[in-house]
Write a protein that holds these residues in place. Structure first.
Motif, mmCIF file in Angstrom:
data_model
loop_
_atom_site.group_PDB
_atom_site.id
_atom_site.type_symbol
_atom_site.label_atom_id
_atom_site.label_comp_id
_atom_site.label_asym_id
_atom_site.label_seq_id
_atom_site.Cartn_x
_atom_site.Cartn_y
_atom_site.Cartn_z
ATOM 1 N N PHE A 1 -20.695 43.292 43.014
ATOM 2 C CA PHE A 1 -22.154 43.410 43.046
ATOM 3 C C PHE A 1 -22.795 42.022 43.033
ATOM 4 C CE2 PHE A 1 -22.556 47.754 40.707
ATOM 5 C CZ PHE A 1 -22.329 48.412 41.907
ATOM 6 N N THR A 2 -22.351 41.205 42.082
ATOM 7 C CA THR A 2 -23.027 39.915 41.914
ATOM 8 C C THR A 2 -22.456 38.835 42.817
ATOM 9 O OG1 THR A 2 -21.656 39.771 39.953
ATOM 10 C CG2 THR A 2 -23.995 40.112 39.610
ATOM 11 N N LYS A 3 -21.182 38.982 43.187
ATOM 12 C CA LYS A 3 -20.573 37.886 43.925
ATOM 13 C C LYS A 3 -20.534 38.091 45.429
ATOM 14 C CE LYS A 3 -17.193 37.690 40.611
ATOM 15 N NZ LYS A 3 -15.800 37.608 40.272
ATOM 16 N N GLY A 4 -20.293 39.322 45.829
ATOM 17 C CA GLY A 4 -19.877 39.509 47.212
ATOM 18 C C GLY A 4 -20.950 39.897 48.209
ATOM 19 N N ILE A 5 -22.202 40.048 47.771
ATOM 20 C CA ILE A 5 -23.203 40.541 48.715
ATOM 21 C C ILE A 5 -24.261 39.477 48.954
ATOM 22 C CG2 ILE A 5 -24.725 42.468 49.252
ATOM 23 C CD1 ILE A 5 -23.439 43.917 46.828
ATOM 24 N N PRO A 6 -24.474 39.101 50.203
ATOM 25 C CA PRO A 6 -25.461 38.054 50.476
ATOM 26 C C PRO A 6 -26.863 38.452 50.003
ATOM 27 C CG PRO A 6 -24.235 38.631 52.469
ATOM 28 C CD PRO A 6 -23.855 39.621 51.435
ATOM 29 N N SER A 7 -27.607 37.459 49.536
ATOM 30 C CA SER A 7 -28.927 37.741 48.940
ATOM 31 C C SER A 7 -29.957 38.211 49.944
ATOM 32 C CB SER A 7 -29.480 36.500 48.251
ATOM 33 O OG SER A 7 -28.508 35.933 47.449
ATOM 34 N N TYR A 8 -29.703 37.999 51.252
ATOM 35 C CA TYR A 8 -30.715 38.509 52.180
ATOM 36 C C TYR A 8 -30.627 40.026 52.277
ATOM 37 C CZ TYR A 8 -26.752 38.004 55.411
ATOM 38 O OH TYR A 8 -25.519 38.066 55.971
ATOM 39 N N LEU A 9 -29.488 40.587 51.849
ATOM 40 C CA LEU A 9 -29.376 42.048 51.825
ATOM 41 C C LEU A 9 -29.932 42.618 50.525
ATOM 42 C CD1 LEU A 9 -25.794 42.634 53.272
ATOM 43 C CD2 LEU A 9 -27.976 43.036 54.404
ATOM 44 N N ILE A 10 -29.742 41.878 49.449
ATOM 45 C CA ILE A 10 -30.182 42.400 48.154
ATOM 46 C C ILE A 10 -30.492 41.238 47.220
ATOM 47 C CG2 ILE A 10 -27.779 42.613 47.318
ATOM 48 C CD1 ILE A 10 -28.671 45.082 45.780
ATOM 49 N N SER A 11 -31.573 41.350 46.499
ATOM 50 C CA SER A 11 -31.959 40.261 45.606
ATOM 51 C C SER A 11 -31.189 40.351 44.291
ATOM 52 C CB SER A 11 -33.461 40.320 45.332
ATOM 53 O OG SER A 11 -33.743 41.419 44.490
ATOM 54 N N ASP A 12 -31.046 39.224 43.630
ATOM 55 C CA ASP A 12 -30.370 39.198 42.333
ATOM 56 C C ASP A 12 -31.079 40.095 41.326
ATOM 57 O OD1 ASP A 12 -28.712 37.400 43.447
ATOM 58 O OD2 ASP A 12 -29.517 35.629 42.418
ATOM 59 N N GLU A 13 -32.392 40.197 41.460
ATOM 60 C CA GLU A 13 -33.163 40.982 40.487
ATOM 61 C C GLU A 13 -32.745 42.450 40.519
ATOM 62 O OE1 GLU A 13 -34.734 38.773 42.637
ATOM 63 O OE2 GLU A 13 -34.828 37.273 41.027
ATOM 64 N N VAL A 14 -32.551 42.959 41.740
ATOM 65 C CA VAL A 14 -32.161 44.369 41.861
ATOM 66 C C VAL A 14 -30.803 44.590 41.198
ATOM 67 C CG1 VAL A 14 -31.562 46.198 43.478
ATOM 68 C CG2 VAL A 14 -33.466 44.675 43.984
ATOM 69 N N ILE A 15 -29.875 43.681 41.484
ATOM 70 C CA ILE A 15 -28.533 43.821 40.930
ATOM 71 C C ILE A 15 -28.585 43.747 39.410
ATOM 72 C CG2 ILE A 15 -26.232 42.798 40.838
ATOM 73 C CD1 ILE A 15 -26.824 41.683 43.682
ATOM 74 N N GLU A 16 -29.268 42.722 38.946
ATOM 75 C CA GLU A 16 -29.379 42.521 37.508
ATOM 76 C C GLU A 16 -29.953 43.750 36.812
ATOM 77 O OE1 GLU A 16 -30.566 38.203 37.181
ATOM 78 O OE2 GLU A 16 -31.833 39.197 35.682
ATOM 79 N N TYR A 17 -31.006 44.303 37.436
ATOM 80 C CA TYR A 17 -31.668 45.451 36.829
ATOM 81 C C TYR A 17 -30.689 46.603 36.653
ATOM 82 C CZ TYR A 17 -34.705 49.420 36.118
ATOM 83 O OH TYR A 17 -35.273 50.546 35.607
ATOM 84 N N GLU A 18 -29.928 46.885 37.690
ATOM 85 C CA GLU A 18 -29.055 48.056 37.604
ATOM 86 C C GLU A 18 -27.817 47.795 36.767
ATOM 87 O OE1 GLU A 18 -28.696 49.918 41.512
ATOM 88 O OE2 GLU A 18 -30.672 50.831 41.183
ATOM 89 N N VAL A 19 -27.325 46.554 36.784
ATOM 90 C CA VAL A 19 -26.171 46.234 35.937
ATOM 91 C C VAL A 19 -26.602 46.260 34.465
ATOM 92 C CG1 VAL A 19 -24.524 44.424 35.316
ATOM 93 C CG2 VAL A 19 -24.944 44.954 37.723
ATOM 94 N N ASN A 20 -27.784 45.718 34.198
ATOM 95 C CA ASN A 20 -28.278 45.742 32.816
ATOM 96 C C ASN A 20 -28.486 47.159 32.311
ATOM 97 O OD1 ASN A 20 -28.197 43.058 32.390
ATOM 98 N ND2 ASN A 20 -30.353 42.689 32.901
ATOM 99 N N GLY A 21 -28.812 48.047 33.257
ATOM 100 C CA GLY A 21 -29.000 49.444 32.887
ATOM 101 C C GLY A 21 -27.770 50.001 32.186
ATOM 102 N N VAL A 22 -26.602 49.523 32.578
ATOM 103 C CA VAL A 22 -25.359 49.981 31.954
ATOM 104 C C VAL A 22 -25.263 49.443 30.532
ATOM 105 C CG1 VAL A 22 -22.853 49.975 32.122
ATOM 106 C CG2 VAL A 22 -24.239 50.026 34.203
ATOM 107 N N LEU A 23 -25.617 48.172 30.392
ATOM 108 C CA LEU A 23 -25.520 47.568 29.059
ATOM 109 C C LEU A 23 -26.508 48.217 28.102
ATOM 110 C CD1 LEU A 23 -25.102 43.828 30.123
ATOM 111 C CD2 LEU A 23 -23.374 45.622 29.883
ATOM 112 N N GLU A 24 -27.643 48.665 28.682
ATOM 113 C CA GLU A 24 -28.641 49.321 27.843
ATOM 114 C C GLU A 24 -28.155 50.642 27.267
ATOM 115 O OE1 GLU A 24 -32.480 49.482 29.846
ATOM 116 O OE2 GLU A 24 -32.354 47.290 29.925
ATOM 117 N N LEU A 25 -27.138 51.190 27.877
ATOM 118 C CA LEU A 25 -26.568 52.430 27.342
ATOM 119 C C LEU A 25 -25.746 52.155 26.085
ATOM 120 C CD1 LEU A 25 -25.277 54.190 30.587
ATOM 121 C CD2 LEU A 25 -27.379 54.642 29.332
#
Ligand code: SF4
Ligand code: SF4
Ligand code: SF4
Lengths: 442, 407
Positions: free
Chosen positions: A168-192
């Motif tokens: 998620f964080t390493k392999g996808i170029p940022s023009y396809l997806i912003s770091d914020e989107v990734i961070e938000y959804e990954v953090n969602g797991v930690l929030e559990l």
């Protein structure tokens, strides 16, 4: 000027999201099919008709909840996973004005959640008093963590990198997806309530004996961590990178990247295309991609090929790298390639590429990027005494996903070939259920 | 083929059956002139009354009570119905007279219908006389209002047949030779009796209207019903596209009861198909209110083109020939044929294999559709009872139909 370091500012996300009026209109196109085939065609088995029906009555929260039951990362997958080749391909609306744009609709929901003042958090059930350790925080590990927590387990997650997310964080170029989107959804797991330990190599820091004492099960979701390089002549010196290295450095903002003017990329997968497209976006247009077979054999997503094509990618098909030639200053000057011919094997559908004698030619080059897949990180495997398959992956019982050590489960690309993020997520969820079943049996 | 959209209604020649009813809400004769300019067959002016002091409508007064309108949406489809709390305050007879003169002078071939209300012998007589003298082509007297100006007298004139009869006679007398339309709620019972009585009293036509009171919806955030007028709401008149089936039903019932009066209808027509349907069910003149508010004056082009193209395709020379054509096919439920056997059929060429028909038939308990692993729906003619719900629900236009089957 060769080998001038380029300052890369990172890319802005180019993926757009439908507006609500557009989304409602699109949702209105869905037939809400009986036993909808789109669902079967998406590895996560998301109830697509169900979430679309909820969107239509503007119950976005309910729609998102339904999506998250099977896929906790809709913002990520709807941007980078090839829905057009899965659920949208199977959509029955296809013959009348094209398939329902399922990825777009899912993305609207993900954005809705990300912008919500009161984002969705699933209810966590009563504890079943079991603790599972997960090594690897990529899509498989994260989705397994979610499923385990939602089944009442406690989860501790180990990640060798600085941050969670893996591919998620390493392999996808940022023009396809912003770091914020990734961070938000990954953090969602930690929030559990998942405990995350980063920057740590699980095997070295904690030994198996103490793990067995503290945890009820261990899940390896370590992916295929080590990028492969071709052992061709000359590949030990000069500016030689792997595709993942490039993608990773492109993700870091303000990173100085030493890249030459004549770049040769070896390999025909999504990563090579992503690297090529990214370099082209940076204005480096002397990039040549070598692939040993033809377009139709490339294991790539249609959308990613289209993008690279639009960017003007140059691909030499039926071509392999034979030798890298450097000068005395250990600077690459050119590469020797060879043409292949394709032969159909009698006993299988597969086409094999065989080099043609005397078809060698050279290309000017100063940088070589290998993007020919990854292999398993042997350290953990050896430390835990795990059996592996011929393919070089961890061997598991397909029924239970247990390795030869019944305490250790494994899932994701370290176990089998995984083509898409949605597949990886589905495997994580599935394996988590198997772990819970086993823990409850005990 | 040259088709004729014009028709003769109670001795008055209409260039086409499409009439704008009482738009705009505030009187500006230029806006009405623009409607006739755009090609509407006629206009109905707002009701004239001797007593206008109570409800003189001005823009300022309307603005103080905004909003007036609220659409009803269904999923992504906007305004499937429209509600409004616009009060229809009467205008003065002088204003009506001047409008009639202006419009008739500029549009001698279009039909100007003067609306009126009255609550006393004097008013019915005087207003109708003055409107007729001013040159109105027809007079429409509205019986849907209460008898009396004080707020506590709430008898709707149309609910009292004796009163209606009396009023009709006065209006007839006042209007002299000008044809008279009486505007009554389409929901009135005892239709045959009303038709007989009003015909005797000298009426030429009825204008049936259906404007049920309703609440377009509620704001789920603050719980205030729509439209929210300064934090409060009230009943709206519902008159959007969704009411067509009810208007058709009303026409069916009146059409059968009525052999002697011309029929005009207000409400329910939102495209040319609606128009053709309403005409087939017995209406000669179609009045438009909500649809004009929503679509604007140019909307008449669509209607004219739609109906005339339909007529040419059917090789019917005049719209007049359509009036009431569907009424003979309409009976009460106990008179429906008992030997109708139909079964669902699927056009395989356009079927998407969505399985909705299967799901529905299973849900109804008939199990008449087989749905294979290849998702191909197959009707089992022996089990199909032909109820038609699957046909209604199939998402692909014209994919399913009901076919007659022999025993
Ligand atoms: S197949 Fe297409 S039309 Fe059918 S439910 Fe899925 S998205 Fe909707
Ligand atoms: S509902 Fe219509 S489109 Fe869908 S399977 Fe049945 S016949 Fe085909
Ligand atoms: S018409 Fe009724 S019984 Fe026949 S297939 Fe359709 S739903 Fe079933």
């Amino acid at each position: 000027m060769p080998n001038m370091p380029k300052v890369i500012k990172g890319f802005d996300e180019e993926t757009t999201t439908l507006s609500y009026p557009e989304a409602l209109e699109e949702a209105g196109r869905c037939y809400l099919c009986y036993n909808a085939p789109c669902r079967e065609a998406l590895p996560a088995k998301t109830d697509i008709a169900g979430f679309i029906a909820r969107m239509r009555s503007r119950n976005f929260r309910g729609a998102l909840r339904l999506v998250k039951e099977t896929n906790f990362f809709p913002g990520i997958t709807s941007r980078v996973s090839p829905y057009d080749q899965q659920c949208e391909e199977a959509c029955l609306r296809k013959i009348y004005g094209g398939p329902v744009r399922i990825a777009e609709l899912e993305r609207v929901l993900a954005e809705y959640d990300r912008n919500s003042k009161n984002p969705y958090l699933p209810e966590i059930p009563e504890s079943i008093d079991k603790t599972v350790a997960i090594v690897g925080s990529g899509p498989t590990g994260l989705s397994a963590a979610v499923e385990l927590v939602l089944n009442g387990c406690k989860v501790i997650m180990y990640e060798s990198a600085r941050i969670a997310g893996g591919v998620f964080t390493k392999g996808i170029p940022s023009y396809l997806i912003s770091d914020e989107v990734i961070e938000y959804e990954v953090n969602g797991v930690l929030e559990l309530g998942v405990d995350l330990v980063t920057g740590i190599n699980a095997g070295e820091s904690i030994n198996l004996v103490s793990m067995k004492r503290s945890f009820d099960a261990l899940l390896l979701a370590i992916g295929m961590g080590v990028p492969r390089k071709l052992p061709v002549q000359g590949s030990e010196k000069g500016d030689i990178f792997t595709g993942l290295e490039i993608l990773e450095s492109l993700k870091l903002k303000e990173k100085r990247l030493r890249l030459g003017e004549n770049i040769v990329i070896v390999g025909g997968g999504n990563v090579s295309l992503d690297v090529t497209a990214a370099l082209l976006k940076l204005g480096i247009d002397t990039v040549t991609l070598l692939y040993r077979r033809d377009r139709e054999h490339m294991p790539v997503f249609k959308s990613r090929y289209r993008l690279a094509e639009e960017m003007g990618v140059k691909i030499k098909f039926r071509t392999v790298l034979k030798e890298i030639i450097s000068n005395d200053q250990r600077t690459i000057t050119e590469v020797v390639c060879q043409k292949n011919e394709l032969k159909e094997k009698d006993d299988s559908q597969q086409v094999v590429a065989e080099p043609i004698e005397g078809s060698e030619f050279t290309l000017p080059a100063d940088t070589v990027i290998f993007s020919i897949g990854q292999e398993l990180d042997r350290d953990l495997v050896e430390m835990f005494d795990l059996e592996t398959t011929e393919e070089g992956r961890i061997k598991v019982d397909p029924e239970t996903n247990q390795t030869n050590d019944s305490f250790i489960f494994a899932a994701g690309s370290c176990v089998e070939r995984i083509d898409t993020l949605v597949d990886a997520i589905a495997r994580g969820q599935d394996t988590a259920r198997k772990i819970v079943r086993k823990l409850l049996e005990e | 083929m040259e088709v004729n959209l014009g028709l003769n209604f109670c001795g008055v020649n209409f260039p086409n059956p499409f009439v704008v009813s009482k738009v705009p809400p505030v009187g500006d004769v230029e806006i009405i002139a623009a409607q006739l300019e755009a090609g509407w067959g006629g206009v109905i002016l707002r009701n004239a009354s001797l007593n206008t002091a109570a409800g003189k409508q001005t823009i300022t007064a309307l603005r103080g009570k905004a909003p007036l309108y609220r659409g009803v949406d269904y999923e992504e489809k906007r305004i499937i119905d429209l509600g409004w709390i616009e009060p229809q305050a009467p205008i003065s007879v002088e204003e009506a007279e001047s409008s009639i003169r202006t419009l008739k002078e500029r549009f001698p071939d279009s039909v100007v219908i003067a609306g009126m209300v009255g609550t006393s012998r004097e008013e019915w007589l005087k207003v109708s006389r003055r409107l007729s003298q001013a040159g109105a082509d027809m007079i429409e007297c509205d019986f849907s209002i209460s008898n009396g100006n004080s707020a506590d007298v709430k008898t709707v004139i149309a609910h009292d047949l004796k009163l209606m009869e009396k009023a009709s006679r006065y209006v007839r007398e006042g209007a002299r030779s000008t044809p008279v339309i009486l505007k009554v709620p389409g929901t009135l019972p005892e239709r045959e009796m009303i038709v007989e009585t009003l015909k005797e009293a000298g009426a030429n036509a009825l204008n049936l209207f259906y404007e049920p009171k309703g609440v377009p919806g509620i704001n789920l955030t603050n719980f205030i019903p729509f439209p929210n007028v300064g934090g409060k709401s009230t009943l709206s008149i519902m008159g959007g596209a969704a009411i067509k089936p009810y208007v058709l039903g009303i026409l069916a019932e009146w059409g059968i009861a009525n052999k002697r009066l011309g029929l005009s209808v207000l409400g329910g027509a939102y495209n040319w198909r609606d128009c053709v349907e309403l005409i087939l069910m017995g209406a000669s003149i179609l009045q438009f209110h909500g649809a004009v508010l929503q679509r604007g004056v140019r909307f008449v082009d669509e209607l004219k083109s739609g109906v005339s193209d339909y007529l040419s395709e059917k090789m019917i020379s005049s719209v007049e020939k359509l009036v009431g054509k569907s009424l003979p096919y309409f009976v009460t439920e106990e008179n429906l044929p008992r030997s109708s056997l139909v079964a669902a059929a699927i056009d395989e060429e356009i079927c998407t294999h969505c399985g909705i028909c299967y799901q529905i038939c299973e849900g109804l308990g008939y199990h008449a559709i087989n749905f294979s692993d290849q998702r191909k729906p197959m009707i089992d003619k022996k089990k199909c009872v032909g109820d038609g719900l699957c046909v209604a629900a199939c998402p692909v236009f014209n994919c399913m139909s009901l076919r007659r089957v022999s025993r």
